[in-house]
Design a protein around this motif. Structure first.
Motif, PDB file in Angstrom:
ATOM      1  N   ALA A   1       0.824  -1.203   0.000  1.00  0.00           N
ATOM      2  CA  ALA A   1       0.000   0.000   0.000  1.00  0.00           C
ATOM      3  C   ALA A   1       0.857   1.251   0.000  1.00  0.00           C
ATOM      4  O   ALA A   1       0.543   2.222  -0.703  1.00  0.00           O
ATOM      5  CB  ALA A   1      -0.933   0.008   1.207  1.00  0.00           C
ATOM      6  N   PHE A   2       1.918   1.280   0.783  1.00  0.00           N
ATOM      7  CA  PHE A   2       2.662   2.522   0.936  1.00  0.00           C
ATOM      8  C   PHE A   2       4.016   2.559   0.209  1.00  0.00           C
ATOM      9  O   PHE A   2       4.445   3.626  -0.205  1.00  0.00           O
ATOM     10  CB  PHE A   2       2.888   2.804   2.428  1.00  0.00           C
ATOM     11  N   ALA A   3       4.699   1.471   0.061  1.00  0.00           N
ATOM     12  CA  ALA A   3       6.047   1.501  -0.490  1.00  0.00           C
ATOM     13  C   ALA A   3       6.122   0.965  -1.920  1.00  0.00           C
ATOM     14  O   ALA A   3       6.916   1.448  -2.715  1.00  0.00           O
ATOM     15  CB  ALA A   3       6.986   0.707   0.408  1.00  0.00           C
ATOM     16  N   TRP A   4       5.342  -0.077  -2.211  1.00  0.00           N
ATOM     17  CA  TRP A   4       5.458  -0.734  -3.505  1.00  0.00           C
ATOM     18  C   TRP A   4       5.123   0.202  -4.657  1.00  0.00           C
ATOM     19  O   TRP A   4       5.863   0.261  -5.640  1.00  0.00           O
ATOM     20  CB  TRP A   4       4.553  -1.976  -3.510  1.00  0.00           C
ATOM     21  N   LYS A   5       4.007   0.958  -4.569  1.00  0.00           N
ATOM     22  CA  LYS A   5       3.606   1.874  -5.640  1.00  0.00           C
ATOM     23  C   LYS A   5       4.632   2.979  -5.861  1.00  0.00           C
ATOM     24  O   LYS A   5       5.006   3.242  -7.011  1.00  0.00           O
ATOM     25  CB  LYS A   5       2.227   2.456  -5.351  1.00  0.00           C
ATOM     26  N   PRO A   6       5.130   3.653  -4.813  1.00  0.00           N
ATOM     27  CA  PRO A   6       6.150   4.668  -5.053  1.00  0.00           C
ATOM     28  C   PRO A   6       7.430   4.088  -5.643  1.00  0.00           C
ATOM     29  O   PRO A   6       8.060   4.709  -6.503  1.00  0.00           O
ATOM     30  CB  PRO A   6       6.427   5.274  -3.680  1.00  0.00           C
ATOM     31  N   ILE A   7       7.808   2.888  -5.198  1.00  0.00           N
ATOM     32  CA  ILE A   7       9.017   2.261  -5.732  1.00  0.00           C
ATOM     33  C   ILE A   7       8.819   1.940  -7.209  1.00  0.00           C
ATOM     34  O   ILE A   7       9.681   2.239  -8.053  1.00  0.00           O
ATOM     35  CB  ILE A   7       9.391   0.995  -4.934  1.00  0.00           C
ATOM     36  N   LEU A   8       7.660   1.334  -7.551  1.00  0.00           N
ATOM     37  CA  LEU A   8       7.375   1.008  -8.949  1.00  0.00           C
ATOM     38  C   LEU A   8       7.263   2.267  -9.812  1.00  0.00           C
ATOM     39  O   LEU A   8       7.767   2.299 -10.944  1.00  0.00           O
ATOM     40  CB  LEU A   8       6.091   0.181  -9.058  1.00  0.00           C
ATOM     41  N   SER A   9       6.615   3.289  -9.274  1.00  0.00           N
ATOM     42  CA  SER A   9       6.484   4.528 -10.057  1.00  0.00           C
ATOM     43  C   SER A   9       7.846   5.170 -10.272  1.00  0.00           C
ATOM     44  O   SER A   9       8.148   5.687 -11.355  1.00  0.00           O
ATOM     45  CB  SER A   9       5.513   5.495  -9.399  1.00  0.00           C
ATOM     46  N   SER A  10       8.707   5.158  -9.267  1.00  0.00           N
ATOM     47  CA  SER A  10      10.045   5.739  -9.444  1.00  0.00           C
ATOM     48  C   SER A  10      10.858   4.891 -10.435  1.00  0.00           C
ATOM     49  O   SER A  10      11.644   5.429 -11.224  1.00  0.00           O
ATOM     50  CB  SER A  10      10.764   5.878  -8.115  1.00  0.00           C
ATOM     51  N   LEU A  11      10.675   3.558 -10.397  1.00  0.00           N
ATOM     52  CA  LEU A  11      11.355   2.703 -11.369  1.00  0.00           C
ATOM     53  C   LEU A  11      10.872   2.987 -12.788  1.00  0.00           C
ATOM     54  O   LEU A  11      11.677   3.057 -13.719  1.00  0.00           O
ATOM     55  CB  LEU A  11      11.141   1.222 -11.022  1.00  0.00           C
ATOM     56  N   LYS A  12       9.518   3.142 -12.949  1.00  0.00           N
ATOM     57  CA  LYS A  12       8.976   3.473 -14.268  1.00  0.00           C
ATOM     58  C   LYS A  12       9.489   4.840 -14.739  1.00  0.00           C
ATOM     59  O   LYS A  12       9.834   5.028 -15.909  1.00  0.00           O
ATOM     60  CB  LYS A  12       7.451   3.449 -14.258  1.00  0.00           C
ATOM     61  N   GLU A  13       9.524   5.783 -13.799  1.00  0.00           N
ATOM     62  CA  GLU A  13      10.012   7.126 -14.142  1.00  0.00           C
ATOM     63  C   GLU A  13      11.478   7.072 -14.560  1.00  0.00           C
ATOM     64  O   GLU A  13      11.892   7.669 -15.563  1.00  0.00           O
ATOM     65  CB  GLU A  13       9.842   8.041 -12.928  1.00  0.00           C
ATOM     66  N   ARG A  14      12.254   6.307 -13.849  1.00  0.00           N
ATOM     67  CA  ARG A  14      13.677   6.148 -14.188  1.00  0.00           C
ATOM     68  C   ARG A  14      13.826   5.467 -15.546  1.00  0.00           C
ATOM     69  O   ARG A  14      14.653   5.866 -16.373  1.00  0.00           O
ATOM     70  CB  ARG A  14      14.388   5.365 -13.097  1.00  0.00           C
ATOM     71  N   GLU A  15      13.003   4.432 -15.791  1.00  0.00           N
ATOM     72  CA  GLU A  15      13.043   3.726 -17.072  1.00  0.00           C
ATOM     73  C   GLU A  15      12.688   4.660 -18.222  1.00  0.00           C
ATOM     74  O   GLU A  15      13.369   4.676 -19.256  1.00  0.00           O
ATOM     75  CB  GLU A  15      12.072   2.543 -17.033  1.00  0.00           C
ATOM     76  N   SER A  16      11.655   5.485 -18.011  1.00  0.00           N
ATOM     77  CA  SER A  16      11.267   6.418 -19.078  1.00  0.00           C
ATOM     78  C   SER A  16      12.341   7.487 -19.290  1.00  0.00           C
ATOM     79  O   SER A  16      12.614   7.883 -20.430  1.00  0.00           O
ATOM     80  CB  SER A  16       9.920   7.065 -18.772  1.00  0.00           C
ATOM     81  N   SER A  17      12.976   7.950 -18.212  1.00  0.00           N
ATOM     82  CA  SER A  17      14.051   8.944 -18.391  1.00  0.00           C
ATOM     83  C   SER A  17      15.244   8.325 -19.102  1.00  0.00           C
ATOM     84  O   SER A  17      15.885   8.972 -19.930  1.00  0.00           O
ATOM     85  CB  SER A  17      14.456   9.539 -17.042  1.00  0.00           C
ATOM     86  N   ILE A  18      15.550   7.049 -18.810  1.00  0.00           N
ATOM     87  CA  ILE A  18      16.644   6.372 -19.506  1.00  0.00           C
ATOM     88  C   ILE A  18      16.301   6.218 -20.982  1.00  0.00           C
ATOM     89  O   ILE A  18      17.147   6.465 -21.859  1.00  0.00           O
ATOM     90  CB  ILE A  18      16.954   5.012 -18.846  1.00  0.00           C
ATOM     91  N   GLU A  19      15.058   5.830 -21.293  1.00  0.00           N
ATOM     92  CA  GLU A  19      14.632   5.701 -22.686  1.00  0.00           C
ATOM     93  C   GLU A  19      14.703   7.048 -23.400  1.00  0.00           C
ATOM     94  O   GLU A  19      15.142   7.128 -24.553  1.00  0.00           O
ATOM     95  CB  GLU A  19      13.215   5.125 -22.764  1.00  0.00           C
ATOM     96  N   GLY A  20      14.264   8.105 -22.698  1.00  0.00           N
ATOM     97  CA  GLY A  20      14.350   9.452 -23.286  1.00  0.00           C
ATOM     98  C   GLY A  20      15.790   9.854 -23.565  1.00  0.00           C
ATOM     99  O   GLY A  20      16.113  10.436 -24.612  1.00  0.00           O
TER     100      GLY A  20
END
Length: 164
Positions: free
Chosen positions: A27-46
């Motif tokens: 509820a509290f940690a998994w979503k922020p961790i996944l969102s930060s991972l997705k954000e990092r992945e998108s910034s790397i792709e960019g």
């Protein structure tokens, strides 16, 4: 041995606590961790896309630079050719002018030589005429020094002249 083999109640409570911790983490940690991972992945792709785009731009710039370099070489070659042509024309003009000047000087020298030759011939003729007159005068003086010789010369000339 109790420490090594846990009882059933301990296992139950451990599973319940693990489930609660898992739910809390989800509820509290998994979503922020996944969102930060997705954000990092998108910034790397960019960043990768931008790197590819920059690579393409560098290739275009390199091709443009090579084209400019080729144009500059062609311009340099054209300028060198023009300079060579102008130099050859100037050399040819100088040769022609020198030839004309030499011909003119030769003609002037020939005229001067001819004038000097004519002057020398005229002087020789004058000298020869003076010498001839001097010689004739001396001969006549010697021939006509005595009176009978003069009379004889006049008579011979008169005989040669026929009256009509």
């Amino acid at each position: 041995m109790q420490i090594v083999t846990p009882e059933l109640g301990l296992i139950f409570w451990q599973l319940v606590i693990f489930g609660i911790v898992l739910l809390l983490l989800r509820a509290f940690a998994w979503k922020p961790i996944l969102s930060s991972l997705k954000e990092r992945e998108s910034s790397i792709e960019g960043a990768l896309r931008m790197a590819d785009q920059a690579k393409l731009e560098m290739q275009e710039l390199k091709a443009g630079n090579e084209k400019l370099l080729a144009e500059a070489r062609m311009e340099r070659d054209r300028i060198l050719k023009e300079a060579t042509d102008v130099s050859n024309q100037l050399i040819e003009q100088a040769k022609n002018k020198a030839t004309e000047e030499g011909s003119r000087m030769i003609l002037q020298a020939r005229e001067a030589i001819q004038n000097e030759k004519n002057s020398a011939l005229a002087e020789v003729k004058n000298t020869a005429a003076k010498l001839s007159i001097d010689i004739a005068e001396r001969i006549l003086r010697r021939e006509l020094a005595d009176q009978p010789a003069q009379q004889q010369l006049v008579d011979s000339y008169l005989k040669e002249v026929k009256l009509n």
